[in-house]
Design a protein around this motif. Structure first.
Motif, PDB file in Angstrom:
ATOM      1  N   LEU A  31       5.456   4.240   5.396  1.00  0.00           N
ATOM      2  CA  LEU A  31       4.328   4.099   5.197  1.00  0.00           C
ATOM      3  C   LEU A  31       3.924   3.073   5.443  1.00  0.00           C
ATOM      4  O   LEU A  31       3.041   2.028   5.691  1.00  0.00           O
ATOM      5  N   VAL A  32       4.879   1.639   4.095  1.00  0.00           N
ATOM      6  CA  VAL A  32       4.750   0.653   3.771  1.00  0.00           C
ATOM      7  C   VAL A  32       5.087   0.382   5.733  1.00  0.00           C
ATOM      8  O   VAL A  32       3.587  -1.067   5.743  1.00  0.00           O
ATOM      9  N   GLU A  33       5.687   0.442   6.530  1.00  0.00           N
ATOM     10  CA  GLU A  33       5.664   0.328   8.163  1.00  0.00           C
ATOM     11  C   GLU A  33       4.069   0.237   8.762  1.00  0.00           C
ATOM     12  O   GLU A  33       3.349  -1.074   9.626  1.00  0.00           O
ATOM     13  N   GLU A  34       3.845   1.204   8.741  1.00  0.00           N
ATOM     14  CA  GLU A  34       2.265   1.987   9.063  1.00  0.00           C
ATOM     15  C   GLU A  34       1.450   0.956   9.002  1.00  0.00           C
ATOM     16  O   GLU A  34       0.497   0.341   9.307  1.00  0.00           O
ATOM     17  N   THR A  35       1.405   1.200   7.705  1.00  0.00           N
ATOM     18  CA  THR A  35       0.052   0.273   6.566  1.00  0.00           C
ATOM     19  C   THR A  35       0.518  -0.934   7.745  1.00  0.00           C
ATOM     20  O   THR A  35      -0.898  -1.380   7.813  1.00  0.00           O
ATOM     21  N   ALA A  36       1.078  -1.657   7.401  1.00  0.00           N
ATOM     22  CA  ALA A  36       1.340  -3.314   7.640  1.00  0.00           C
ATOM     23  C   ALA A  36       0.882  -3.271   8.751  1.00  0.00           C
ATOM     24  O   ALA A  36      -0.287  -4.431   9.577  1.00  0.00           O
ATOM     25  N   ALA A  37       1.223  -2.389  10.079  1.00  0.00           N
ATOM     26  CA  ALA A  37       0.617  -2.531  11.295  1.00  0.00           C
ATOM     27  C   ALA A  37      -0.499  -2.298  11.980  1.00  0.00           C
ATOM     28  O   ALA A  37      -1.036  -2.606  12.673  1.00  0.00           O
ATOM     29  N   MET A  63      -6.467  -4.615  -0.242  1.00  0.00           N
ATOM     30  CA  MET A  63      -5.902  -4.996  -1.363  1.00  0.00           C
ATOM     31  C   MET A  63      -4.897  -4.044  -2.506  1.00  0.00           C
ATOM     32  O   MET A  63      -3.851  -4.688  -2.514  1.00  0.00           O
ATOM     33  N   ARG A  64      -5.775  -3.030  -2.322  1.00  0.00           N
ATOM     34  CA  ARG A  64      -4.882  -2.182  -3.637  1.00  0.00           C
ATOM     35  C   ARG A  64      -4.046  -1.665  -2.950  1.00  0.00           C
ATOM     36  O   ARG A  64      -2.597  -1.063  -3.752  1.00  0.00           O
ATOM     37  N   LEU A  65      -4.172  -0.928  -1.866  1.00  0.00           N
ATOM     38  CA  LEU A  65      -3.318  -0.231  -1.128  1.00  0.00           C
ATOM     39  C   LEU A  65      -1.981  -1.260  -0.840  1.00  0.00           C
ATOM     40  O   LEU A  65      -1.205  -0.420  -0.690  1.00  0.00           O
ATOM     41  N   THR A  66      -2.014  -2.154  -0.308  1.00  0.00           N
ATOM     42  CA  THR A  66      -1.256  -3.062   0.120  1.00  0.00           C
ATOM     43  C   THR A  66      -0.752  -3.629  -1.280  1.00  0.00           C
ATOM     44  O   THR A  66       0.984  -3.101  -1.612  1.00  0.00           O
ATOM     45  N   THR A  67      -0.767  -3.151  -2.837  1.00  0.00           N
ATOM     46  CA  THR A  67      -0.552  -3.756  -3.968  1.00  0.00           C
ATOM     47  C   THR A  67       1.066  -2.876  -4.272  1.00  0.00           C
ATOM     48  O   THR A  67       1.797  -2.800  -4.463  1.00  0.00           O
ATOM     49  N   ARG A  68      -0.063  -1.271  -4.157  1.00  0.00           N
ATOM     50  CA  ARG A  68       0.263  -0.205  -4.181  1.00  0.00           C
ATOM     51  C   ARG A  68       1.642   0.470  -3.871  1.00  0.00           C
ATOM     52  O   ARG A  68       2.545   0.527  -3.340  1.00  0.00           O
ATOM     53  N   LEU A  69       1.769   0.188  -2.389  1.00  0.00           N
ATOM     54  CA  LEU A  69       2.693   0.290  -1.067  1.00  0.00           C
ATOM     55  C   LEU A  69       3.602  -1.092  -1.479  1.00  0.00           C
ATOM     56  O   LEU A  69       5.614  -0.587  -1.729  1.00  0.00           O
ATOM     57  N   LEU A 101       3.177   1.545 -11.433  1.00  0.00           N
ATOM     58  CA  LEU A 101       3.534   3.296 -10.887  1.00  0.00           C
ATOM     59  C   LEU A 101       2.468   3.828 -11.382  1.00  0.00           C
ATOM     60  O   LEU A 101       1.467   4.824 -10.858  1.00  0.00           O
ATOM     61  N   ASP A 102       1.682   2.891 -12.091  1.00  0.00           N
ATOM     62  CA  ASP A 102       0.074   3.758 -12.871  1.00  0.00           C
ATOM     63  C   ASP A 102      -1.412   3.772 -12.653  1.00  0.00           C
ATOM     64  O   ASP A 102      -2.008   3.606 -12.872  1.00  0.00           O
ATOM     65  N   SER A 103      -1.602   2.734 -11.702  1.00  0.00           N
ATOM     66  CA  SER A 103      -1.945   2.011 -11.071  1.00  0.00           C
ATOM     67  C   SER A 103      -2.595   1.844  -9.749  1.00  0.00           C
ATOM     68  O   SER A 103      -2.172   2.098  -8.944  1.00  0.00           O
ATOM     69  N   GLU A 125      -4.724   7.598   1.039  1.00  0.00           N
ATOM     70  CA  GLU A 125      -4.852   8.681   0.868  1.00  0.00           C
ATOM     71  C   GLU A 125      -3.285   9.143   0.816  1.00  0.00           C
ATOM     72  O   GLU A 125      -2.491  10.204  -0.120  1.00  0.00           O
ATOM     73  N   ARG A 126      -1.812   9.301   2.220  1.00  0.00           N
ATOM     74  CA  ARG A 126      -0.951   9.069   1.960  1.00  0.00           C
ATOM     75  C   ARG A 126       0.135   8.173   0.801  1.00  0.00           C
ATOM     76  O   ARG A 126       1.154   8.961   0.135  1.00  0.00           O
ATOM     77  N   SER A 127      -0.617   7.098   0.762  1.00  0.00           N
ATOM     78  CA  SER A 127       0.463   6.127   0.086  1.00  0.00           C
ATOM     79  C   SER A 127      -0.231   6.607  -1.783  1.00  0.00           C
ATOM     80  O   SER A 127       0.839   6.735  -2.113  1.00  0.00           O
ATOM     81  N   LEU A 128      -1.098   7.264  -2.383  1.00  0.00           N
ATOM     82  CA  LEU A 128      -1.509   8.337  -3.650  1.00  0.00           C
ATOM     83  C   LEU A 128      -0.783   9.237  -3.845  1.00  0.00           C
ATOM     84  O   LEU A 128       0.277   9.754  -4.882  1.00  0.00           O
TER      85      LEU A 128
END
Length: 174
Positions: A31-37, A63-69, A101-103, A125-128
């Motif tokens: 998921l990290v790799e897919e998101t970065a791509a 930004m939130r997605l990247t930080t979460r991942l 992990l809570d934000s 949604e997948r990252s959440l």
């Protein structure tokens, strides 16, 4: 009582050295790799075509997605380090305190959300979902003893509240 504690098998502790953890690890890192791509490629192009409100939301959510991942990847890498013997549990606990992990939640009802690219929303949604699974595991592995201690040693100043807490915990109503 001490004897039964020594005989207790904590499934969550063993999970991180199981095949199921390997699947979660692979899913998280993929998921990290897919998101970065996506963010470096199609996402960059798609974001340029968004209306102003959706564009601002896209910037904030990416930004939130990247930080979460990055937080999820850090947690997964720490668990793998314990499994491979690169780090002790104590070292991981010390490092894990830096992982949140809570934000970084999102609001799909926010104005402009439906205007965001579908692939982007799916990644969020997948990252959440992965974050939720990892946070649950983290709680089971690292915070179960703390939760148990709070139930066993309730606040003596309010015995009624302590009993209510025990009951709600036992019956899952809290």
């Amino acid at each position: 009582m001490a004897e039964s504690k020594e005989n207790t098998i904590r499934i969550a502790d063993r999970f991180t050295s199981s095949a199921s953890f390997s699947l979660l690890y692979s899913e998280g890192m993929q998921l990290v790799e897919e998101t970065a791509a996506y963010l470096d490629g199609p996402g960059r192009q798609e974001s340029k075509a968004l209306p102003r409100l959706a564009s601002v939301l896209y910037a904030a959510e990416s930004m939130r997605l990247t930080t979460r991942l990055m937080q999820l990847a850090s947690w997964l890498l720490l668990q793998r380090a314990v499994n491979t013997g690169e780090m002790t549990r104590e070292q991981v606990i010390a490092e894990k305190s830096k992982v949140r992990l809570d934000s970084f939640a999102c609001d799909p009802s926010a104005p402009g959300w439906t205007e965001l690219p579908l692939e982007f929303r799916v990644l969020v949604e997948r990252s959440l979902r992965v974050q939720s699974r990892v946070a649950l595991l983290d709680s089971e592995i690292y915070h179960r003893d703390e939760q148990k201690a709070a139930l066993v040693n309730p606040d003596r100043e309010n015995a009624v509240k302590a009993q209510q807490t025990l009951l709600s915990t036992a019956f899952g109503t809290g």
